[in-house]
Design a protein around this motif. Structure first.
Motif, PDB file in Angstrom:
ATOM      1  N   GLN A  14       0.805  -1.216   0.000  1.00 17.24           N
ATOM      2  CA  GLN A  14       0.000   0.000   0.000  1.00 17.24           C
ATOM      3  C   GLN A  14       0.844   1.275   0.000  1.00 17.24           C
ATOM      4  O   GLN A  14       0.408   2.302  -0.507  1.00 17.24           O
ATOM      5  N   MET A  15       2.036   1.219   0.562  1.00 17.09           N
ATOM      6  CA  MET A  15       2.887   2.410   0.602  1.00 17.09           C
ATOM      7  C   MET A  15       3.766   2.548  -0.639  1.00 17.09           C
ATOM      8  O   MET A  15       4.347   3.605  -0.861  1.00 17.09           O
ATOM      9  N   THR A  16       3.857   1.495  -1.437  1.00 14.03           N
ATOM     10  CA  THR A  16       4.696   1.567  -2.640  1.00 14.03           C
ATOM     11  C   THR A  16       3.845   1.447  -3.904  1.00 14.03           C
ATOM     12  O   THR A  16       3.583   2.448  -4.576  1.00 14.03           O
ATOM     13  N   ILE A  17       3.361   0.262  -4.203  1.00 17.27           N
ATOM     14  CA  ILE A  17       2.664   0.022  -5.471  1.00 17.27           C
ATOM     15  C   ILE A  17       1.410   0.874  -5.590  1.00 17.27           C
ATOM     16  O   ILE A  17       1.210   1.587  -6.571  1.00 17.27           O
ATOM     17  N   ILE A  18       0.529   0.824  -4.574  1.00 18.41           N
ATOM     18  CA  ILE A  18      -0.760   1.506  -4.694  1.00 18.41           C
ATOM     19  C   ILE A  18      -0.593   3.020  -4.627  1.00 18.41           C
ATOM     20  O   ILE A  18      -1.286   3.762  -5.332  1.00 18.41           O
ATOM     21  N   GLN A  19       0.333   3.501  -3.799  1.00 12.94           N
ATOM     22  CA  GLN A  19       0.568   4.934  -3.703  1.00 12.94           C
ATOM     23  C   GLN A  19       1.036   5.516  -5.037  1.00 12.94           C
ATOM     24  O   GLN A  19       0.669   6.621  -5.414  1.00 12.94           O
ATOM     25  N   LYS A  20       1.865   4.775  -5.757  1.00 13.49           N
ATOM     26  CA  LYS A  20       2.448   5.283  -6.988  1.00 13.49           C
ATOM     27  C   LYS A  20       1.573   5.038  -8.213  1.00 13.49           C
ATOM     28  O   LYS A  20       1.508   5.852  -9.125  1.00 13.49           O
ATOM     29  N   ARG A  21       0.899   3.898  -8.245  1.00 13.24           N
ATOM     30  CA  ARG A  21       0.170   3.507  -9.457  1.00 13.24           C
ATOM     31  C   ARG A  21      -1.220   4.116  -9.544  1.00 13.24           C
ATOM     32  O   ARG A  21      -1.737   4.324 -10.627  1.00 13.24           O
ATOM     33  N   GLN A  22      -1.869   4.356  -8.416  1.00  8.91           N
ATOM     34  CA  GLN A  22      -3.233   4.889  -8.383  1.00  8.91           C
ATOM     35  C   GLN A  22      -4.180   4.030  -9.232  1.00  8.91           C
ATOM     36  O   GLN A  22      -4.878   4.516 -10.126  1.00  8.91           O
ATOM     37  N   TYR A  23      -4.179   2.732  -8.937  1.00 13.44           N
ATOM     38  CA  TYR A  23      -5.062   1.809  -9.641  1.00 13.44           C
ATOM     39  C   TYR A  23      -6.525   2.117  -9.337  1.00 13.44           C
ATOM     40  O   TYR A  23      -6.862   2.620  -8.264  1.00 13.44           O
ATOM     41  N   SER A  24      -7.412   1.747 -10.261  1.00 10.90           N
ATOM     42  CA  SER A  24      -8.844   1.846 -10.008  1.00 10.90           C
ATOM     43  C   SER A  24      -9.242   0.771  -8.997  1.00 10.90           C
ATOM     44  O   SER A  24      -8.553  -0.255  -8.856  1.00 10.90           O
ATOM     45  N   PRO A  25     -10.352   0.958  -8.287  1.00  9.92           N
ATOM     46  CA  PRO A  25     -10.806  -0.063  -7.333  1.00  9.92           C
ATOM     47  C   PRO A  25     -10.997  -1.437  -7.971  1.00  9.92           C
ATOM     48  O   PRO A  25     -10.663  -2.460  -7.370  1.00  9.92           O
ATOM     49  N   ARG A  26     -11.534  -1.460  -9.188  1.00  5.49           N
ATOM     50  CA  ARG A  26     -11.764  -2.740  -9.863  1.00  5.49           C
ATOM     51  C   ARG A  26     -10.463  -3.490 -10.085  1.00  5.49           C
ATOM     52  O   ARG A  26     -10.378  -4.699  -9.833  1.00  5.49           O
TER      53      ARG A  26
END
Length: 407
Positions: A265-277
């Motif tokens: 959550q602190m690396t991949i999701i913070q940087k990529r800003q993926y959609s919820p789906r």
């Protein structure tokens, strides 16, 4: 200190309190003289109250402000932990009849379940207040990372300090909760950004895009809680460990969950800003693999690796469903959205402990086969569903206002 940092630290402390009991629950229940099903009931009663209290706190968060609700929540949270520790000590010392201890333990968990959603729903709403739509996934990932770190520290603290006494880590956590009250009182402003006060929320379950993420949240939390409540018994019985060894290894497993969740959550999701789906489509297969490995690899190393996979999958999934619910609710209903998230996870937490412990009595692997089945059904659903898992009209409108696209 910035409000984001206060939310981050507060949620870490909150989930330390949630996680610190995990490694000590199974050995404590057996030390007191209770049975596995009693552990399931103790967890489920808290989930039932959480389920009933979450909508109330969500609405209060919108009406009277995030700060007041967070302070009230942490004060009650601290008292419930202190009371639980006191009763655990009384039970181990045989100072009260075992039935009385059990009933009072239930009362302490009722308090825990009542005050916990006050913290989680108001924190989620406050984070939504201070982030734009395009930043929402990253903001919710920050809360998710705090959850993961709390799961690192909580079980590790429980495992480490349980070598002194099984209830000592719970006492320390009650003190940390009071420290959170001080941080919130000093650093959270009285008037948080975009809070809608004295206004009835209008969020409905029929809102487009809401129900799929509520379903995912409920199902995922059911699996996670079933794992939490049975893993202590599972590892103790499979590897013939004593109470202290069990607490230590469960602590190691939860540490693995927390650190992988936080890293994702602190690396991949913070940087990529993926959609919820996309987040839920990534997380579910990883979660499935963890349950398969837990059953098939009969070694303590396999136990730890499986829990690492649970952390990775859970990191993607938690960010996915919290962001999806937040965006579907609209910016004026973020307190209610936090309450709905707590309700969804509360529903999962309500049935899973009792069902999980009863299934465990049939066969130690049975709860995890159930989790594998649920995971497979969810994977089929999220990969075959396109319409229900996209951002709804409210989020699209808000996105246009901010000149950003999340789809």
């Amino acid at each position: 200190m910035q409000p984001k940092k206060v939310i981050f630290l507060s949620m870490i402390i909150c989930y330390i309190g949630f996680g610190v009991i995990i490694p000590i629950l199974a050995p404590l229940i057996r030390e007191i003289g209770l049975q596995e099903r009693h552990a399931g009931i103790v967890i489920s009663i808290a989930a039932l109250v959480l389920l009933l209290a979450a909508p109330f706190w969500g609405v209060q968060s919108d009406r009277i402000g995030r700060k007041k609700v967070m302070v009230i929540g942490f004060v009650g949270f601290s008292f419930s932990l202190a009371f639980f520790a006191f009763l655990g000590w009384m039970g181990m010392k045989d100072l009260l009849p075992i039935n009385v201890v059990f009933i009072l333990l239930l009362s302490s968990r009722i308090m825990f379940g009542f005050f916990f959603p006050a913290i989680s729903s108001s924190s989620q709403a406050l984070m939504a207040d201070i982030t734009s739509v395009q930043e929402r996934s990253a903001g919710m990932a920050m809360i998710g990372a705090a959850t993961g770190i709390g799961f690192i520290i909580g079980p590790a603290l429980g495992a480490l300090l349980s070598t002194i006494n099984l209830i000592f880590p719970v006492i320390i956590t009650a003190i940390l909760a009071l420290i959170a009250v001080i941080l919130i009182a000093i650093h959270i402003p009285k008037a948080e950004p975009t809070v809608v006060a004295n206004k009835r929320t209008k969020i409905k379950l029929t809102t487009s895009g809401l129900r799929p993420y509520l379903l995912i949240a409920t199902s995922v939390m059911s699996m996670i809680v079933m794992l939490q409540v049975t893993s202590g018994f599972f590892i103790q019985d499979r590897f013939l460990l004593d109470s202290k060894e069990t607490a230590i290894w469960v602590g190691i497993g939860m540490f693995a969950v927390g650190i992988m969740m936080a890293l994702v959550q602190m690396t991949i999701i913070q940087k990529r800003q993926y959609s919820p789906r996309r987040l839920v489509r990534i997380g579910l297969p990883i979660l499935l693999l963890g349950f398969v490995l837990l059953i098939e690899w009969n070694h303590l190393a396999g136990f730890v690796i499986a829990f690492m996979l649970f952390g990775i999958g859970g990191g993607f999934l938690m960010s996915g469903y919290t962001t999806g619910i937040s965006l579907a609710a609209g910016k004026e209903n973020q307190g209610a959205a936090g309450g709905l998230t707590a309700v969804a996870t509360g529903v999962g937490s309500l049935v899973a402990p009792i069902v999980g412990t009863e299934l465990y009595r049939i066969h130690p692997n049975t709860p995890y086969w159930i989790c594998i089945t649920i995971s497979l059904l969810l994977i089929i659903y999220v990969f075959s569903s396109h319409k229900g898992l996209v951002i709804d009209h409210t989020a699209k409108k808000e996105t246009r206002e901010n000149k950003a696209s999340l789809v």
